[in-house]
Design a protein around this motif. Structure first.
Motif, PDB file in Angstrom:
ATOM      1  N   TYR A  69       0.853  -1.181   0.000  1.00 32.23           N
ATOM      2  CA  TYR A  69       0.000   0.000   0.000  1.00 32.23           C
ATOM      3  C   TYR A  69       0.890   1.232   0.000  1.00 32.23           C
ATOM      4  CZ  TYR A  69      -3.657   3.263   1.286  1.00 32.23           C
ATOM      5  OH  TYR A  69      -4.544   4.309   1.288  1.00 32.23           O
ATOM      6  N   ASN A  71       1.398   5.564  -1.828  1.00 30.67           N
ATOM      7  CA  ASN A  71       0.957   6.701  -2.631  1.00 30.67           C
ATOM      8  C   ASN A  71       1.459   6.489  -4.058  1.00 30.67           C
ATOM      9  OD1 ASN A  71       0.691   9.245  -3.905  1.00 30.67           O
ATOM     10  ND2 ASN A  71       0.969  10.318  -1.959  1.00 30.67           N
ATOM     11  N   THR A  88      -2.781   1.083  -4.270  1.00 28.72           N
ATOM     12  CA  THR A  88      -2.327   2.472  -4.254  1.00 28.72           C
ATOM     13  C   THR A  88      -3.444   3.437  -3.870  1.00 28.72           C
ATOM     14  OG1 THR A  88      -2.817   2.753  -6.597  1.00 28.72           O
ATOM     15  CG2 THR A  88      -0.593   2.029  -6.019  1.00 28.72           C
ATOM     16  N   PHE A  89      -3.009   4.631  -3.527  1.00 29.27           N
ATOM     17  CA  PHE A  89      -3.935   5.736  -3.316  1.00 29.27           C
ATOM     18  C   PHE A  89      -3.316   6.980  -3.926  1.00 29.27           C
ATOM     19  CE2 PHE A  89      -1.081   6.319   0.234  1.00 29.27           C
ATOM     20  CZ  PHE A  89      -1.062   7.685   0.452  1.00 29.27           C
ATOM     21  N   ASN A  90      -4.133   7.989  -4.103  1.00 30.21           N
ATOM     22  CA  ASN A  90      -3.634   9.272  -4.595  1.00 30.21           C
ATOM     23  C   ASN A  90      -4.149  10.367  -3.664  1.00 30.21           C
ATOM     24  OD1 ASN A  90      -6.244  10.173  -5.578  1.00 30.21           O
ATOM     25  ND2 ASN A  90      -5.984   8.715  -7.234  1.00 30.21           N
ATOM     26  N   ASP A  93      -7.736  10.698  -2.446  1.00 27.27           N
ATOM     27  CA  ASP A  93      -8.288   9.715  -1.516  1.00 27.27           C
ATOM     28  C   ASP A  93      -8.186  10.167  -0.058  1.00 27.27           C
ATOM     29  OD1 ASP A  93      -9.054   7.869  -3.483  1.00 27.27           O
ATOM     30  OD2 ASP A  93      -6.998   7.111  -3.609  1.00 27.27           O
ATOM     31  N   LYS A  94      -7.701  11.391   0.158  1.00 27.50           N
ATOM     32  CA  LYS A  94      -7.615  11.965   1.503  1.00 27.50           C
ATOM     33  C   LYS A  94      -8.625  13.098   1.637  1.00 27.50           C
ATOM     34  CE  LYS A  94      -2.803  11.291   2.866  1.00 27.50           C
ATOM     35  NZ  LYS A  94      -1.579  11.974   3.304  1.00 27.50           N
ATOM     36  N   PRO A 100      -8.811   9.086   5.338  1.00 24.80           N
ATOM     37  CA  PRO A 100      -9.188   8.465   4.063  1.00 24.80           C
ATOM     38  C   PRO A 100     -10.651   8.775   3.729  1.00 24.80           C
ATOM     39  CG  PRO A 100      -8.228   6.847   5.563  1.00 24.80           C
ATOM     40  CD  PRO A 100      -8.442   8.083   6.341  1.00 24.80           C
ATOM     41  N   HIS A 104     -12.606   5.355  -0.567  1.00 19.68           N
ATOM     42  CA  HIS A 104     -11.314   4.666  -0.482  1.00 19.68           C
ATOM     43  C   HIS A 104     -11.332   3.622   0.638  1.00 19.68           C
ATOM     44  CE1 HIS A 104      -7.117   4.009  -1.207  1.00 19.68           C
ATOM     45  NE2 HIS A 104      -6.823   4.273   0.058  1.00 19.68           N
ATOM     46  N   LYS A 107     -13.098   0.399  -0.343  1.00 22.12           N
ATOM     47  CA  LYS A 107     -12.292  -0.503  -1.168  1.00 22.12           C
ATOM     48  C   LYS A 107     -11.350  -1.357  -0.317  1.00 22.12           C
ATOM     49  CE  LYS A 107     -12.186   2.722  -5.029  1.00 22.12           C
ATOM     50  NZ  LYS A 107     -11.339   3.648  -5.776  1.00 22.12           N
ATOM     51  N   ILE A 130      -5.961   3.429   7.794  1.00 16.19           N
ATOM     52  CA  ILE A 130      -5.856   2.440   6.716  1.00 16.19           C
ATOM     53  C   ILE A 130      -5.453   1.082   7.289  1.00 16.19           C
ATOM     54  CG2 ILE A 130      -4.469   1.763   4.698  1.00 16.19           C
ATOM     55  CD1 ILE A 130      -6.693   3.787   4.052  1.00 16.19           C
TER      56      ILE A 130
END
Length: 175
Positions: A69, A71, A88-90, A93-94, A100, A104, A107, A130
């Motif tokens: 996990y 960025n 992943t997140f970008n 997603d915050k 979060p 997000h 998921k 997370i």
């Protein structure tokens, strides 16, 4: 001042909504050696990330299924020889206060892992939330503010990142 207010708000929301009651009746005997699917949360700090790759390499040698996990912006810093599945997140997603987003989290919450390992040594409520989102019996992290609410196995955080990750790796090898 505004950043401190946002941080305090995010922490209070996270502690009320996202912490799960930890089942301390779990047996920690062989909890890592029996784990097959492991979610590893990469640290945000690049220096820490480089030192943390030793932990991931250890899981690779043990033939674990690693779900990494991170960025999406740091994908180029991950060594190509590591075997992992990207989660992943970008920045979208915050939320504005650093938690979060609901989408997000939804998921992440549906996935089951035998073990979740948060490699962030610094306080970061986003990664703590997370780490508690997926279905998992065991959560490993470094000792930090409110870490007992998110992790049921904690490793002391040293001043030196190399030493912290070496201690974590030694702890992992015991189980």
């Amino acid at each position: 001042m505004l950043n401190n207010l946002k941080l305090n708000l995010a922490e209070s929301i996270a502690l009320k909504k996202f912490t799960k009651t930890q089942n301390f009746g779990n047996s920690f005997r062989q909890f890592i050696s029996n784990a097959k699917d492991i979610m590893v949360i990469l640290p945000e700090n690049l220096e820490d990330m480089k030192a943390a790759f030793k932990v991931i390499k250890h899981f690779n040698t043990e033939k674990k299924n690693i779900y990494l996990y991170f960025n999406i912006d740091i994908a180029n810093y991950i060594p190509v020889e590591l075997k992992y599945i990207s989660v992943t997140f970008n920045p979208a997603d915050k939320t504005k206060i650093g938690l979060p987003t609901k989408d997000h989290l939804a998921k992440i919450e549906i996935i089951f892992f035998d073990l979740v390992v948060d490699l962030n040594r610094e306080d970061n409520i986003f990664y703590s939330v997370i780490s508690s989102a997926p279905k998992s019996k065991y959560r490993v992290g470094f000792t930090k503010k409110n870490s007992d609410k998110f992790y049921n196995f904690q490793v002391p955080n040293e001043i030196n990142s190399e030493k912290s990750y070496r201690n974590l790796l030694n702890s992992i090898r015991m189980f």
